[in-house]
Design a protein around this motif. Structure first.
Motif, mmCIF file in Angstrom:
data_model
loop_
_atom_site.group_PDB
_atom_site.id
_atom_site.type_symbol
_atom_site.label_atom_id
_atom_site.label_comp_id
_atom_site.label_asym_id
_atom_site.label_seq_id
_atom_site.Cartn_x
_atom_site.Cartn_y
_atom_site.Cartn_z
ATOM 1 N N GLY A 123 25.125 -46.114 82.906
ATOM 2 C CA GLY A 123 25.050 -45.794 81.582
ATOM 3 C C GLY A 123 23.892 -45.288 81.065
ATOM 4 O O GLY A 123 23.815 -44.976 79.789
ATOM 5 N N ILE A 124 22.840 -45.169 81.859
ATOM 6 C CA ILE A 124 21.234 -44.876 81.351
ATOM 7 C C ILE A 124 21.016 -43.503 81.768
ATOM 8 O O ILE A 124 21.256 -43.080 83.247
ATOM 9 C CB ILE A 124 20.329 -45.688 81.750
ATOM 10 C CG1 ILE A 124 20.720 -47.040 80.843
ATOM 11 C CG2 ILE A 124 19.004 -45.219 81.521
ATOM 12 C CD1 ILE A 124 19.467 -48.315 81.437
ATOM 13 N N THR A 125 20.507 -42.565 80.854
ATOM 14 C CA THR A 125 19.759 -41.361 81.451
ATOM 15 C C THR A 125 18.316 -41.486 80.907
ATOM 16 O O THR A 125 18.098 -41.577 79.741
ATOM 17 C CB THR A 125 20.511 -40.141 80.609
ATOM 18 O OG1 THR A 125 21.905 -40.095 81.433
ATOM 19 C CG2 THR A 125 19.790 -38.891 81.089
ATOM 20 N N SER A 158 20.030 -40.315 86.512
ATOM 21 C CA SER A 158 21.200 -40.592 85.955
ATOM 22 C C SER A 158 22.372 -40.570 87.004
ATOM 23 O O SER A 158 22.207 -39.699 87.707
ATOM 24 C CB SER A 158 21.490 -39.379 84.945
ATOM 25 O OG SER A 158 22.929 -39.616 84.239
ATOM 26 N N GLY A 159 23.157 -41.457 86.831
ATOM 27 C CA GLY A 159 24.382 -41.423 88.024
ATOM 28 C C GLY A 159 23.641 -41.946 89.398
ATOM 29 O O GLY A 159 22.936 -42.882 89.190
ATOM 30 N N SER A 160 23.853 -41.168 90.367
ATOM 31 C CA SER A 160 23.564 -41.371 91.611
ATOM 32 C C SER A 160 22.334 -40.765 91.987
ATOM 33 O O SER A 160 21.835 -40.957 93.000
ATOM 34 C CB SER A 160 24.818 -40.859 92.603
ATOM 35 O OG SER A 160 24.940 -39.253 92.384
ATOM 36 N N THR A 214 12.129 -36.139 95.122
ATOM 37 C CA THR A 214 13.651 -36.322 95.038
ATOM 38 C C THR A 214 14.318 -36.544 96.325
ATOM 39 O O THR A 214 15.683 -36.821 96.766
ATOM 40 C CB THR A 214 14.378 -34.971 94.411
ATOM 41 O OG1 THR A 214 13.771 -34.060 94.986
ATOM 42 C CG2 THR A 214 13.933 -35.085 92.763
ATOM 43 N N SER A 215 13.484 -36.420 97.213
ATOM 44 C CA SER A 215 13.875 -36.304 98.781
ATOM 45 C C SER A 215 12.872 -37.557 99.580
ATOM 46 O O SER A 215 11.850 -37.516 99.350
ATOM 47 C CB SER A 215 13.683 -34.970 99.568
ATOM 48 O OG SER A 215 13.854 -35.693 100.903
#
Length: 223
Positions: A123-125, A158-160, A214-215
């Protein structure tokens, strides 16, 4: 912020966070009592010139909640990105350590390092700023230096979506160092809620940490 101040911040952050939480609760209780006692002389007179009724609360009373707000966004205010003409453009809400689900993993590449993984809680961004993570060790707050020559890019969580940083706890070749089994991680030096993460037994001597990536392949701390 000097090295000594950063160390003192990390050691006392938990106590400060608790005091801030108690203060926020007291403020909330105070603002719910809107009626003045009979005969009180402290209430502001009604219809005061230049002060319309129903005016908003002072800025110091607004938006000071911790964690995620009702919109599911991190509540730490972002400072924005420089526009090149002296101004800033909004970059969204900056993540706080409390907005993130953390995990660590020992890796053998590059002589051995710790991979930190950060994901936003459900639920958090929020945004990890284009700045080095704050990683410290031990009761004296020994802080990891930069493993890269320049800062990375801002990352939206956010999300995954996950972000990764690599920590090399020992960059010296000589024997010796501090034997520890956890690290302290914060999103920048001003994060009010740093977290302690288990890492197994490690030897710490002149540690370094990478930027957020991000990787996981880009988060190998090679110095």
């Amino acid at each position: 912020m000097s090295g000594n101040r950063r160390k003192a911040f990390l050691v006392s952050a938990a106590l400060i966070g608790g005091a801030m939480l108690m203060t926020a609760c007291q403020d909330s209780d105070a603002t719910t009592d809107t009626g003045a006692a009979p005969g009180s002389t402290s209430a502001a007179p009604a219809g005061k010139a230049g002060s319309p009724s129903g005016s908003p609360a002072p800025a110091s009373k607004q938006g000071n909640a911790k964690g995620a707000d009702a919109t599911g966004k991190g509540t730490a205010a972002g400072s924005g990105a420089a526009t090149g003409n002296g101004g800033q453009k909004p970059v969204g809400q900056v993540c706080g350590a409390g907005d993130i689900a953390w995990s660590t993993k020992s890796e053998s590449q590059a002589g051995g390092y710790i991979l930190i993984t950060a994901k936003a809680k459900p639920g958090i961004t929020c945004y990890l700023p284009a700045a080095l993570p704050t990683v410290a060790f031990g009761s004296d707050g020994t802080e990891a230096g930069p493993a890269e020559q320049s800062v990375g890019k801002q990352i939206k969580l956010s999300g995954s979506t996950a972000a990764y940083a690599g920590v090399n706890p020992k960059t010296t070749k000589e024997n010796g160092g501090k034997e520890l089994d956890s690290i302290i991680v914060a999103v920048g030096n001003n994060d009010p809620d740093p977290v302690s993460l288990p890492v197994g037994t490690i030897t710490v001597d002149r540690p370094v940490v990478t930027n957020w990536h991000t990787s996981p392949k880009d988060a190998v701390p090679v110095r």
